[in-house]
Each structure stands twice: as C-alpha cells, then as structure tokens.
Enzyme design. Structure first.
Site, mmCIF file in Angstrom:
data_model
loop_
_atom_site.group_PDB
_atom_site.id
_atom_site.type_symbol
_atom_site.label_atom_id
_atom_site.label_comp_id
_atom_site.label_asym_id
_atom_site.label_seq_id
_atom_site.Cartn_x
_atom_site.Cartn_y
_atom_site.Cartn_z
ATOM 1 N N HIS A 22 -7.535 -5.714 -0.800
ATOM 2 C CA HIS A 22 -6.325 -4.958 -0.511
ATOM 3 C C HIS A 22 -5.412 -5.705 0.454
ATOM 4 C CE1 HIS A 22 -4.000 -1.322 -0.592
ATOM 5 N NE2 HIS A 22 -4.092 -1.138 0.716
ATOM 6 N N GLU A 49 -9.389 -4.767 -6.274
ATOM 7 C CA GLU A 49 -8.926 -3.530 -5.639
ATOM 8 C C GLU A 49 -9.201 -2.275 -6.453
ATOM 9 O OE1 GLU A 49 -5.369 -3.262 -3.386
ATOM 10 O OE2 GLU A 49 -4.841 -5.315 -3.894
ATOM 11 N N SER A 56 0.830 -1.199 0.000
ATOM 12 C CA SER A 56 0.000 0.000 0.000
ATOM 13 C C SER A 56 0.870 1.258 0.000
ATOM 14 C CB SER A 56 -0.961 -0.047 1.189
ATOM 15 O OG SER A 56 -2.019 0.860 1.033
#
Length: 333
Positions: free
Chosen positions: A306, A276, A181
């Site tokens: 995610h 995602e 991320s």
C-alpha cells in the site's frame, strides 16, 4: 521488474525487488498481526485511535524522509464556510508558496489516512519528492479526521481547499490533483462536486493506491478470494473506516462516487501495488472513469504494498514509480 501501462486492465508480472520482498515478508509477520490484535471484540475504540495517532504519524514521518532543501509553509485560513488548513511544499529551489498564481501550475495533494490518521506532515516527504521531480509547488491539505469528525467532513474540506485555491487566483487548468488511499476517494468526490456545481475540473489526476469503496466491502471480498496484503487486514480496516463513515448508507452518493459520460474528467494515472487488498478499488476506479470517457492509465506494480511510493528506503520501486508519476504530470504541459 516488469511494469506496463496500457489502456486495458492487466495483471502484474514478477515478484518485485529482493529488498521489497524482504520488507513485505517482515511486515506480514509483524505489522498485520498488530493491526488485528488492536481491534478487540467490539472493534477499535475512538479513544484508542486518537491515542495511537501521534505515534503512527511519527513513525510514518521517520520512514518517509523529506529531501534536503525542501521548503514548507503552513496555512490556516478562515473562509466563509469553514477553515482551510495544510501546507505549501516546494523542493524545486524556489519558494514553497508561488508568488504569481496566475502564471503558475501547482499540485493539490490529498493525503491518505483511513480517514483517521496521517496529515500533510506525514506525507511531506512524498509530496516534496513529487515537487522536486515536476518543478511544481504543492498545496497539501490537512482535513478533518474521524473519530472526532464524521463523514463527509473530510470531503467537504477537500472541496473547500480546491475552491480556496481558485480564490487565490489559480485556474482549474493550472491545478493537478494527487492523492493516495483515502485521498483518492476525496479526489473522486471533488470531481463529482465540480460537475454538480459547474466548476472547472483540474488539469490532471494522479492516484496512488486509491480507495473507491469506503465501506471496504470490495477489499474484504478481495481478501476472501485469497489476496494477502503485507500490512492491511481488510476486516480490521473496515472497522476502522466505520469510525469515520458511521451509519452512512453504502448507496449515499458521496460513498461510491458516480462518474458518468456527462462529466468532463481529467487524464488520470493510477498506481497500485500488486499485493494490495485494495487492488480491486484501483481497478474499479479505472473501469468507472473509462466508462465515463476519461483517459486513464492503470499501473500495477509487482510485489508492492500500500502506497509504496512513500517509502524509497524500503523499495527501489518507489523511486521508479514516482518518476513515472512525475513524467505523467510534466506531460500535462
């Protein structure tokens, strides 16, 4: 489940395992509405984010178990230009912190966060599983978060952590970098900074659901085209990210990182879930790195959300994806 890894972009096939589909269906009904409801008309308040962080972190720790026998050693050191905080993690039977840096390969891990939550502790389970499967000790960085700290504090910390590892005696070719991320964006910032300063690049790079565009415009556009992430509402996440990026302009060189053919870039594996809203971020990173001459493998995992690699209890694909990542890292030699 069908997962392919090629040098070309591809779309996922299938819908994922029955367990992951059930989990994602539940999260879409519960988690995302809570995310949207917490925004309010004027967006999330800094006080709210700071207050909710401990609870979010405790939940993630509970959902991402640490393998038995894992060793962790906290680090908090003052250096000439600031502090280095984090932890050494080892789940390979040896010490968490290697005692012979000149002879040891390591993983430098940059956790995800939306730049406002998470820590080395929330990601200890994921990092330890990578350690167990690769035999590598890992240094997992704790960097400064918004809203208390603003852009580019986290990036500065990630760069400082890499230089600290070099000062411990590790050579760039002994270091592989991992990130998920927001940690993916930090990894790209590190590569660009290494090029500017003439510092050696790490041996390899593994990114899980990486962020490319901190304005989150790519993700919002992806959502408007019909992508329905089971957890992340792109508009809400965009407002959360602004608590860290503040008034920074999108064309700031450390926002959308520029990578070009003049740079030496490491072999890279990118894994992203097929559901995602940040899928276009992963694809953009792969495209930009390939254009710069890097060897990049992009994997899109059907029916996954995610950073699904963090949650082995929720999706069988988590274990398979980590084995793929570990194999890639072991192949670094």
């Amino acid at each position: 489940m069908s997962v392919r890894t090629t040098d070309q972009q591809w779309r996922p096939r299938g819908a994922g395992s029955l367990r992951s589909r059930a989990v994602n269906s539940y999260l879409a009904r519960v988690a995302q509405p809570l995310m949207v409801a917490g925004m309010g008309r004027s967006g999330p308040s800094p006080r709210l984010i700071s207050a909710m962080r401990p609870g979010v972190n405790r939940t993630l720790v509970a959902m991402s178990p640490v393998p038995a026998g894992t060793r962790a050693e906290r680090v908090h050191e003052f250096v000439s230009n600031g502090q280095v905080r984090g932890e050494w993690v080892g789940a390979h039977g040896g010490p968490a912190r290697p005692d012979r840096p000149a002879e040891t390969r390591i993983l430098y891990y940059l956790h995800g966060s939306g730049y406002v939550v998470c820590s080395a502790r929330t990601h200890r389970g994921l990092v330890a599983r990578l350690s167990r499967q690769t035999g590598l000790s890992a240094f997992s960085l704790d960097y400064r978060l918004g809203p208390e700290y603003r852009f580019p504090s986290a990036g500065d910390d990630a760069i400082r952590g890499y230089h600290w590892l070099l000062a411990q005696g590790y050579r760039p070719e002994q270091i592989v970098v991992g990130g998920d991320s927001a940690g993916g964006h930090l990894a790209l910032d590190l590569l660009a900074d290494n090029h500017r300063r003439g510092v050696g690049q790490p041996r390899g790079l593994v990114l899980f659901s990486p962020l490319y565009d901190p304005t989150f415009d790519l993700a919002v556009a992806n959502q408007l085209r019909g992508t329905r992430d089971p957890v992340i509402d792109a508009v809400s996440a965009q407002r959360i990210l602004q608590l860290y990026t503040g008034s920074t302009t999108p064309d700031h060189p450390r926002m959308r990182i520029t990578l070009d053919e003049a740079m030496t870039l490491p072999p890279t594996l990118i894994q992203v879930g097929g559901l995602e809203v940040m899928g276009d971020d992963a694809r953009a990173i792969a495209r930009v790195m390939r254009a710069a001459g890097a060897d990049v493998r992009l994997q899109e995992w059907p029916g996954q959300g995610h950073v699904f690699q963090m949650f082995p209890r929720l999706a069988p694909e988590s274990r398979v994806a980590l084995r793929e990542a570990a194999e890639f890292l072991r192949a670094m030699g």
